[in-house]
Design a protein around this motif. Structure first.
Motif, PDB file in Angstrom:
ATOM      1  N   ALA A 295      -1.673  11.606 -21.210  1.00 28.30           N
ATOM      2  CA  ALA A 295      -2.244  12.713 -20.433  1.00 28.30           C
ATOM      3  C   ALA A 295      -3.026  12.159 -19.254  1.00 28.30           C
ATOM      4  O   ALA A 295      -3.760  11.172 -19.387  1.00 28.30           O
TER       5      ALA A 295
ATOM      6  N   ASP B 127       1.662  15.168 -18.775  1.00 31.50           N
ATOM      7  CA  ASP B 127       0.794  16.344 -18.798  1.00 31.50           C
ATOM      8  C   ASP B 127      -0.478  16.043 -18.014  1.00 31.50           C
ATOM      9  O   ASP B 127      -1.079  14.972 -18.165  1.00 31.50           O
TER      10      ASP B 127
ATOM     11  N   TYR C 202      -1.777  13.058 -27.859  1.00 31.51           N
ATOM     12  CA  TYR C 202      -1.490  11.975 -26.927  1.00 31.51           C
ATOM     13  C   TYR C 202      -1.909  10.630 -27.514  1.00 31.51           C
ATOM     14  O   TYR C 202      -2.905  10.525 -28.216  1.00 31.51           O
TER      15      TYR C 202
END
Length: 702
Positions: free
Chosen positions: A101, A133, A193
């Motif tokens: 992320a 993301d 993550y």
């Protein structure tokens, strides 16, 4: 095991060598300095002066020898024990990176500039086949800021087709500042993550840099944090260009030296770094300080502490300056730089409490915390040194001082004094000379405009740094005193566009101005012989408003302190600078008024949030009624935010605003909206205003 697996004995030998060099240089300096003191000088002032001199001489020596370590490492083609060189260059297919992320905490930042940078990062990764993301984590409380953030993120999500990839969330309760914002993200989504890359609002990372960081983490399971060495970019003012030139010319040397000394015990700088999520969640949580005054409340400078906690848990922290493509911005003006330093000063001084209360920290991380503290305590120590030097020089029977600055009070023309002056000059200016020589040997002079221009610009930067040094010393001393008195420090976004009001700049230097003028008067009244030695310190401070104003003006790229980016601009920087506005509000309407007249409801908003019943509903209804009768000006920022956060209250206010009677505030607002539409019809505008009749085109997480 890779070669970097046995780095600890190497690090121990290097640190021992560094300590020996600094100790030897300091002992020599103390011996020479003692010989320059006047014979009749005695009493408490002399040992105090010697002690302060020893600390400061060791401090500047530490910087010099770090630069020497960096010079040697770069002349060897890089440190063979660095993680980037010791680990075989990792490879992977495009799109096969583990879950990572990109996290950008923001708080009252310039919205368009910040999100233009995020768009450039996302597009650069996308062009390389990597899509991660991205989380925009807002702590903004002013509705005029966070409503623009929300609208700009919605437009950005549409432009990039990043639904399900780009997320925006705003905390309504700002606990523990940036570290609390990151912790809130980790509590909610950290389990999704393996890694997170932390960005500042001014951070820019190329897709290749992001990929390289992730693959290095994959190849090194012991690594908890890998920190890049960001380059300064997007410098628009003379002051920012001054900082950018110093960063691009000198910091290559210092970063290489730090990395060579620290190896796997490096520091984390809070941004432009990749973090292994699971151990960070498990070991790096920060409790509120429970000490007296300054040492109570949130940990402000959290990054060094998080690195220390990661190291205590058995994970490595690496600084890898060899990884390129990492950028950040400099404060555009001296006033902005000093304001940031005030916050950093308070945070670093808090580490005194943490050094005393945190157990089992690695020695290297304790030293990192200590050097962070001394970076601000050095200023009051320099001021104390100057005061003690003047006091010793003014003692009865003491000869007039002939050695400036650090040798005030010395005997005229003594051989020891001259050697000490030469040593001090070498320690202060040696790193700059080594940095320029390194650039020349590396064949990089052309990037700075050629050899002659590189030397001339280095001279200009050095002179300006010397002129600014007294003002920084006085301001940092004020920051230290303010922190020790536990004066409140505002936590807000930084000025990044270079526009600073004159009054704001004067407020930053008014106390140093008064102090400098007072010192000059006292010296002239009580020790006029010391006035020539006081002028080099006092005069730059008295001229600071004019100099700061001049430095805040725009700089001509390529003409004022040329840097490599002037001739070979990164495509990432070009994309960030040329990005069109992401969201615009109607002319003459505030974001709050626009949100009321064209309301929206973010997707995934729980239905219960639209409920206007109960005590909360009654309180919201009272706010709506007050706003209906008095207009937007009838509510404060927090009250406007409460309405905009609640779809039911916003819809109720929208209905009343559109049915407002003639002569009421909202009727006048509707007239302004109609006028804005007539003057700038949506179909004739390059960047369409955000329309909220449809659901917000952003996967807003709640």
């Amino acid at each position: 095991m890779s070669r970097s697996g046995c780095w600890r004995p190497v690090a121990f030998r290097r640190r021992l060598l560094l300590a020996t060099l600094v100790a030897g240089q300091t002992a020599t300096g103390l011996w020479l300095f003692a010989g320059t003191l006047p014979e009749p000088a005695q009493g408490w002032a002399v040992p105090a002066l010697m002690t302060v001199f020893g600390v400061l001489f060791a401090w500047i020596g530490l910087g010099f020898w770090t630069a020497v370590f960096g010079f040697v490492a770069l002349r060897r083609g890089g440190d063979p024990w660095s993680l980037a060189r010791a680990t075989p260059h990792p490879h992977s297919q495009a799109g096969s990176l583990p879950a990572t992320a990109l996290v950008m905490p923001i708080c009252h930042e310039p919205v368009q500039r910040t999100l233009a940078g995020l768009r450039a990062i996302y597009q650069d990764m996308q062009s390389r086949g990597e899509i991660m993301d991205c989380y925009v984590l807002s702590d903004s409380q002013d509705p005029e800021v966070w409503l623009e953030e929300q609208a700009a993120c919605a437009r950005l999500c549409d432009e990039l087709d990043a639904h399900g990839r780009l997320f925006y969330r705003r905390r309504t309760l700002n606990l523990n500042h940036k570290s609390g914002n990151i912790a809130d993200f980790l509590r909610r989504w950290g389990r999704l993550y393996r890694y997170m890359i932390v960005l500042d609002a001014d951070s820019l990372l190329t897709g290749d840099c992001v990929r390289r960081l992730v693959l290095l983490m994959e190849s090194r399971p012991q690594a908890g944090i890998i920190q890049t060495a960001p380059r300064l970019a997007r410098a628009d003012t003379r002051f920012a260009r001054l900082q950018q030139f110093a960063n691009r010319c000198y910091c290559r040397l210092f970063a290489a030296g730090l990395a060579a000394i620290q190896l796997g015990d490096a520091a984390y700088w809070g941004h432009n770094a990749i973090i292994r999520v699971a151990p960070f969640i498990r070991h790096c949580g920060l409790r509120r300080l429970r000490g007296p005054g300054l040492f109570r409340g949130s940990v402000l400078s959290h990054d060094f502490v998080e690195a220390a906690l990661m190291g205590r848990a058995g994970y490595e922290v690496w600084l890898e300056p060899a990884i390129g493509g990492s950028y950040e911005e400099s404060p555009p003006t001296l006033a902005d730089d000093l304001r940031r330093d005030r916050r950093w000063c308070r945070g670093n001084l808090q580490h005194l409490w943490l050094l005393a209360t945190l157990g089992r920290l690695r020695f290297a991380h304790r030293m990192a915390l200590a050097t962070g503290i001394l970076s601000f305590l050095a200023s009051p120590l320099w001021l104390l040194f100057l005061a003690l030097s003047g006091y010793v020089a003014s003692m009865p029977l003491a000869p007039s001082p002939a050695l400036p600055g650090i040798l005030a009070g010395g005997s005229t023309g003594s051989a020891g004094g001259l050697v000490l002056i030469a040593m001090t000059a070498l320690l202060l200016f040696g790193p700059r000379i080594l940095a320029v020589v390194d650039q020349l040997l590396a064949g990089r002079a052309a990037r700075f405009g050629g050899t002659v221009r590189l030397w001339m610009n280095t001279l200009v930067e050095t002179i300006l740094a010397l002129v600014l040094a007294p003002a920084r010393m006085l301001c940092h001393t004020g920051h230290v005193l303010g922190a020790l008195m536990n004066l409140k420090v505002a936590w807000q976004g930084q000025n990044r566009a270079g526009h600073t009001r004159l009054g704001f700049g004067l407020r930053q230097v008014v106390l140093p101005l008064v102090a400098a003028a007072g010192v000059l008067v006292l010296v002239q009244l009580h020790a006029p012989g010391l006035t020539p030695w006081a002028l080099p310190v006092v005069a730059p401070v008295l001229l600071m408003p004019c100099l700061a104003r001049w430095l805040s003006r725009p700089a001509a790229p390529g003409l004022w302190l040329r840097v490599p980016e002037d001739t070979a601009t990164s495509s990432l920087l070009e994309a960030a600078d040329s990005a069109p506005p992401l969201a615009r509000r109607w002319q003459d309407l505030s974001w709050f008024e626009q949100a009321v007249l064209t309301p929206h409801q973010p997707r995934f908003t729980p239905p219960r949030q639209a409920d206007m019943t109960g005590r909360k509903g009654a309180a919201l209804q009272a706010l709506v009624d007050r706003c209906v009768s008095g207009g937007a000006a009838a509510l404060g920022n927090s009250e406007r935010s409460r309405i905009c956060d609640h779809p039911g209250a916003l819809a109720e206010l929208h209905r009343h605003a559109w049915s407002a009677a003639p002569g009421t505030p909202w009727r006048e607002t509707l007239h302004r909206l109609a006028q804005a539409i007539r003057e700038h019809p949506p179909e004739q505008t390059k960047a369409q205003p955000v329309t909220y009749e449809q659901p917000l085109c952003l996967d807003t997480v709640s």
